[in-house]
Every structure is written in structure tokens, then in C-alpha cells.
Design an enzyme around this catalytic site. Structure first.
Site, short mmCIF file in Angstrom:
data_model
loop_
_atom_site.label_atom_id
_atom_site.label_comp_id
_atom_site.label_asym_id
_atom_site.label_seq_id
_atom_site.Cartn_x
_atom_site.Cartn_y
_atom_site.Cartn_z
N LYS A 1 35.23 -19.17 -8.63
CA LYS A 1 34.73 -20.54 -8.43
C LYS A 1 33.68 -20.84 -9.49
CE LYS A 1 33.65 -23.29 -4.36
NZ LYS A 1 32.99 -23.23 -3.07
C1 E4P Z 1 33.38 -25.44 -0.73
O1 E4P Z 1 34.11 -25.14 -1.62
C2 E4P Z 1 32.13 -26.18 -0.94
O2 E4P Z 1 31.18 -25.39 -1.55
C3 E4P Z 1 31.66 -26.67 0.42
O3 E4P Z 1 32.76 -27.30 1.06
C4 E4P Z 1 30.46 -27.57 0.38
O4 E4P Z 1 30.26 -28.11 1.66
P1 E4P Z 1 28.89 -28.84 2.10
O5 E4P Z 1 28.79 -30.10 1.31
O6 E4P Z 1 29.08 -29.12 3.57
O7 E4P Z 1 27.77 -27.89 1.80
#
Ligand code: E4P
EC number: 2.2.1.2
Length: 218
Positions: A87
Site C-alpha cells: 500500500k
Molecule cells: C483503508 O484502506 C483505509 O486506510 C481506510 O479505509 C481509512 O478509513 P478511515 O477514513 O475510516 O480512517
């Protein structure tokens, strides 16, 4: 549409996996911190544990924000398990790193995407997934699901193979809206996935069936 669970909590991951509908997991540094996992070695061990549970795509995020650092960390993460998806944040060095990983056959998830332009760059660099953050856009009175729909349209029009992974999903309605928008994947909290099951007519219908069965069968 594929379902990923958006957590680093092993119990929740097991529960979602046991439902039999889980296609993967996404984590981020905040979710890892929430589980109190400190130090690179422990974090790597945790990613491997997650991979062993789900045997499916697990997004593990780099911490470095410079190209060399992202390559070094990403190569280490990818070597942990074949299910790891590296990622990478949607910044200039991140796009370069995604291009590098793509040439090496290492799968990537371009994260922190808030515009069609960012999604275009991620696709051109060869990202496997692009993660538009639905909830965080809604938080600032923008339309997160509309962004998902716009990216889906753009990728279909130009035939990009990058999959649209709707992230920052906050509740069940977001999931349904992302289905409508044509997202390839939604990464969701366990509560939002379980919320899909809820319907009062299912509950009352089941209760009536059981009552009627008992009337005849005792
Ligand atoms: C996942 O890939 C993201 O980092 C995550 O969904 C972020 O979610 P949030 O905005 O609720 O922290």
C-alpha cells in the site's frame, strides 16, 4: 463486488473470514497502532498472521515517503507472503514506486486518493488497486461515492485494469451505494458488513415460520 475488511484486529478478521464472504484485508498505520503493534518485526509478524487467516489479498502500508524508502519497505513487505499487496500513498514518489513495483510484478494499492486525477496517475503507473476514501470526503461535505463512480467510469472508458477499492467506508449504506457506483471492492468495518444482514422482515418472517412449525410439530 469483493469484500475486504478494514482492520488489523485478528478477532474481527477471523469472524469476517468465518462468514465465508471475505476476499481480503486492508490495514493502515493507524489501524496497526490501534492494535498496539509496535516495531517492524512485530508488524511483519502480524501481517503474516493475517495472511495465514485469510489466504487472500492483505494490504500492508509503507511508512517511508521517499522513493528509495518505499521501494526498500515495499520489497520487504512483498517478500513476507505472496498475498501481500503493498500500500503506497498517492504522492509523486508513491506513483514512481507503484510504477517500479508494477514492473517487478508486485501488486500495489494506491491509497489516500481523493480525486479522479490522482486515480488516473495511479492507473497509469500500474496500480493493482486504487483506494478513494469515501467517508473522509463525506466528512468535509464532499461526495465520496460520486468520486468512486467517476473513477469507475474513467477506468471503464479507458480500459484501465486497476481495480477501484472503495475505502473509508463508515456504514452499511456506503457499501450499497458503492455497489451502485460499480466499485470492484469495498473495504469495510465488520459492523458495516454485518449490517447488510439486517432486515426486520427477515426477523419477523423467521419468527413466524418457527412458530408455525411448533404449532404442528410441538
Ligand atoms: C483503508 O484502506 C483505509 O486506510 C481506510 O479505509 C481509512 O478509513 P478511515 O477514513 O475510516 O480512517
Amino acid at each position: 463486488m469483493k469484500f475486504f475488511i478494514d482492520t488489523a484486529n485478528l478477532e474481527q478478521i477471523r469472524e469476517a473470514h468465518d462468514l465465508g464472504v471475505l476476499d481480503g484485508v486492508t490495514t493502515n498505520p493507524s489501524l496497526m497502532a490501534k492494535e498496539g503493534i509496535k516495531g517492524i518485526k512485530n508488524q511483519q509478524k502480524h501481517y503474516v498472521e493475517i495472511c495465514n487467516i485469510v489466504q487472500a489479498d492483505v494490504s500492508a502500508e509503507v511508512i517511508a515517503t521517499d522513493y528509495e524508502g518505499m521501494i526498500r519497505e515495499g520489497m520487504e513487505l512483498a517478500a513476507l507472503n505472496p498475498h501481500i499487496v503493498v500500500k503506497v500513498p498517492c504522492i509523486a514518489d508513491g506513483i514512481k514506486a507503484i510504477h517500479y513495483f508494477s514492473e517487478k510484478g508486485i501488486r500495489t494499492n494506491c491509497t489516500l486518493v481523493f480525486s479522479v486525477g490522482q486515480a488516473l496517475l495511479a492507473a497509469k503507473a500500474g496500480a493493482t488497486y486504487v483506494s478513494p476514501f469515501v467517508g473522509r470526503l463525506d466528512d468535509i461535505c464532499e461526495d465520496g461515492v460520486a468520486l468512486v463512480a467517476a473513477i469507475v467510469r474513467m477506468y471503464r472508458f479507458y480500459d484501465y485494469k486497476t481495480q477501484v477499492l472503495a475505502a473509508s467506508i463508515r456504514h452499511t449504506k456506503h457499501i450499497i451505494e458503492c455497489v451502485d457506483a460499480g466499485a470492484d471492492v469495498a473495504t469495510c468495518p465488520l459492523s458495516a458488513i454485518k449490517g447488510l444482514l439486517n432486515h426486520p422482515l427477515t426477523d419477523s418472517g423467521l419468527q413466524k415460520f418457527l412458530e408455525d412449525y411448533k404449532k404442528v410439530n410441538g
